[in-house]
Design a protein around this motif. Structure first.
Motif, short mmCIF file in Angstrom:
data_model
loop_
_atom_site.label_atom_id
_atom_site.label_comp_id
_atom_site.label_asym_id
_atom_site.label_seq_id
_atom_site.Cartn_x
_atom_site.Cartn_y
_atom_site.Cartn_z
N ALA A 91 53.40 -10.58 4.62
CA ALA A 91 53.99 -9.77 5.70
C ALA A 91 55.15 -10.52 6.35
O ALA A 91 56.19 -9.92 6.64
N SER A 92 55.00 -11.82 6.53
CA SER A 92 56.07 -12.63 7.13
C SER A 92 57.30 -12.65 6.24
O SER A 92 58.43 -12.58 6.73
N ARG A 93 57.11 -12.76 4.93
CA ARG A 93 58.24 -12.79 3.99
C ARG A 93 59.01 -11.48 4.08
O ARG A 93 60.24 -11.47 4.20
N VAL A 94 58.30 -10.36 4.03
CA VAL A 94 58.95 -9.05 4.07
C VAL A 94 59.65 -8.85 5.41
O VAL A 94 60.81 -8.43 5.47
N SER A 95 58.98 -9.19 6.51
CA SER A 95 59.56 -9.04 7.83
C SER A 95 60.81 -9.90 8.00
O SER A 95 61.83 -9.44 8.52
N ALA A 96 60.75 -11.13 7.54
CA ALA A 96 61.90 -12.04 7.66
C ALA A 96 63.08 -11.55 6.83
O ALA A 96 64.24 -11.64 7.26
N MET A 97 62.80 -11.01 5.64
CA MET A 97 63.88 -10.51 4.79
C MET A 97 64.57 -9.32 5.46
O MET A 97 65.80 -9.24 5.51
N PHE A 98 63.78 -8.39 6.02
CA PHE A 98 64.38 -7.23 6.69
C PHE A 98 65.13 -7.64 7.96
O PHE A 98 66.18 -7.08 8.26
N SER A 99 64.62 -8.62 8.66
CA SER A 99 65.33 -9.12 9.83
C SER A 99 66.70 -9.67 9.44
O SER A 99 67.71 -9.41 10.10
N ALA A 100 66.74 -10.41 8.34
CA ALA A 100 68.02 -10.95 7.85
C ALA A 100 68.96 -9.82 7.43
O ALA A 100 70.16 -9.87 7.71
N LEU A 101 68.42 -8.78 6.78
CA LEU A 101 69.25 -7.63 6.41
C LEU A 101 69.83 -6.97 7.66
O LEU A 101 71.02 -6.67 7.72
N ASP A 102 68.97 -6.75 8.64
CA ASP A 102 69.40 -6.10 9.88
C ASP A 102 70.48 -6.89 10.59
O ASP A 102 71.34 -6.32 11.25
N ASN A 103 70.42 -8.20 10.47
CA ASN A 103 71.40 -9.08 11.12
C ASN A 103 72.58 -9.43 10.21
O ASN A 103 73.40 -10.28 10.56
N ARG A 104 72.62 -8.79 9.04
CA ARG A 104 73.71 -8.99 8.08
C ARG A 104 73.87 -10.45 7.68
O ARG A 104 74.98 -10.95 7.49
N ASP A 105 72.75 -11.12 7.51
CA ASP A 105 72.72 -12.54 7.16
C ASP A 105 72.41 -12.69 5.67
O ASP A 105 71.27 -12.90 5.27
N SER A 106 73.45 -12.58 4.85
CA SER A 106 73.29 -12.58 3.39
C SER A 106 72.65 -13.85 2.86
O SER A 106 71.82 -13.79 1.95
N ASP A 107 73.01 -15.00 3.41
CA ASP A 107 72.45 -16.26 2.92
C ASP A 107 70.94 -16.30 3.12
O ASP A 107 70.21 -16.75 2.23
N THR A 108 70.47 -15.83 4.26
CA THR A 108 69.03 -15.82 4.51
C THR A 108 68.33 -14.80 3.62
O THR A 108 67.25 -15.07 3.10
N VAL A 109 68.96 -13.64 3.42
CA VAL A 109 68.37 -12.64 2.52
C VAL A 109 68.17 -13.25 1.14
O VAL A 109 67.08 -13.16 0.56
N ILE A 110 69.20 -13.89 0.60
CA ILE A 110 69.12 -14.51 -0.74
C ILE A 110 67.97 -15.52 -0.80
O ILE A 110 67.28 -15.63 -1.82
N GLY A 111 67.71 -16.22 0.28
CA GLY A 111 66.63 -17.20 0.32
C GLY A 111 65.25 -16.61 0.21
O GLY A 111 64.29 -17.31 -0.09
N HIS A 112 65.12 -15.30 0.41
CA HIS A 112 63.82 -14.62 0.30
C HIS A 112 63.62 -13.99 -1.08
O HIS A 112 62.56 -13.42 -1.34
N LEU A 113 64.63 -14.10 -1.95
CA LEU A 113 64.59 -13.43 -3.25
C LEU A 113 64.55 -14.45 -4.38
O LEU A 113 65.12 -15.53 -4.26
N THR A 114 63.92 -14.08 -5.50
CA THR A 114 64.03 -14.90 -6.69
C THR A 114 65.45 -14.76 -7.23
O THR A 114 66.14 -13.76 -6.94
N GLY A 115 65.90 -15.70 -8.02
CA GLY A 115 67.26 -15.65 -8.57
C GLY A 115 67.52 -14.44 -9.44
O GLY A 115 68.63 -13.95 -9.52
N ASP A 116 66.46 -13.96 -10.10
CA ASP A 116 66.62 -12.82 -11.01
C ASP A 116 65.97 -11.55 -10.45
O ASP A 116 65.53 -10.68 -11.19
N VAL A 117 65.93 -11.43 -9.12
CA VAL A 117 65.31 -10.28 -8.48
C VAL A 117 65.86 -8.98 -9.07
O VAL A 117 67.04 -8.89 -9.43
N VAL A 118 64.98 -7.99 -9.21
CA VAL A 118 65.38 -6.65 -9.65
C VAL A 118 65.15 -5.71 -8.47
O VAL A 118 64.07 -5.69 -7.88
N VAL A 119 66.19 -4.93 -8.11
CA VAL A 119 66.12 -4.05 -6.95
C VAL A 119 66.36 -2.62 -7.40
O VAL A 119 67.35 -2.33 -8.09
N HIS A 120 65.44 -1.74 -7.00
CA HIS A 120 65.55 -0.31 -7.28
C HIS A 120 65.81 0.38 -5.94
O HIS A 120 64.99 0.30 -5.04
#
Length: 127
Positions: free
Chosen positions: A21-50
């Motif tokens: 829950a913390s991982r998901v919440s932190a990732m969305f918080s970074a998205l909401d704050n337009r913090d691309s570097d932090t968003v990337i830190g929550h994703l695997t390098g080969d993340v697949v997004v639908h």
């Protein structure tokens, strides 16, 4: 004006679920704050997004490029997380029930209920 994110309490079933829950919440918080570097830190390098009915995209850089394109059409974005659960059949699958608040460039706010499904690998979002 960019909206700041805020959330309702996130309910999980206990144990190490709070890590997910913390991982998901932190990732969305970074998205909401337009913090691309932090968003990337929550994703695997080969993340697949639908996203919606678009073709899947692979890689954090591709996701950020798409997200930046979407954000250019918005004044603000806020994810309000209501619940986060782990799937009983697959403990690496996390489901988040939310309301997403989009603020258009003309200031009109559109709120949309949604449900996102994540697959985590080694604690990072892989899909």
């Amino acid at each position: 004006m960019t909206e700041t994110s805020h959330r309702t309490s996130v309910s999980v079933s206990g144990g190490d679920d709070s890590v997910y829950a913390s991982r998901v919440s932190a990732m969305f918080s970074a998205l909401d704050n337009r913090d691309s570097d932090t968003v990337i830190g929550h994703l695997t390098g080969d993340v697949v997004v639908h996203l919606g009915n678009a073709d899947p995209i692979q890689g954090g850089g591709a996701f950020i490029a798409l997200f930046d394109q979407v954000l250019s059409a918005l004044q603000g974005l806020r994810h309000e997380i209501h619940d986060v659960w782990r799937a009983a059949e697959d403990p690496d699958v996390v489901i988040a029930r939310m309301t997403v608040h989009y603020t258009r460039l003309d200031g009109v706010v559109i709120s949309v209920p949604c449900c996102n499904v994540f697959r985590l690998m080694n604690g990072l979002i892989a899909e």
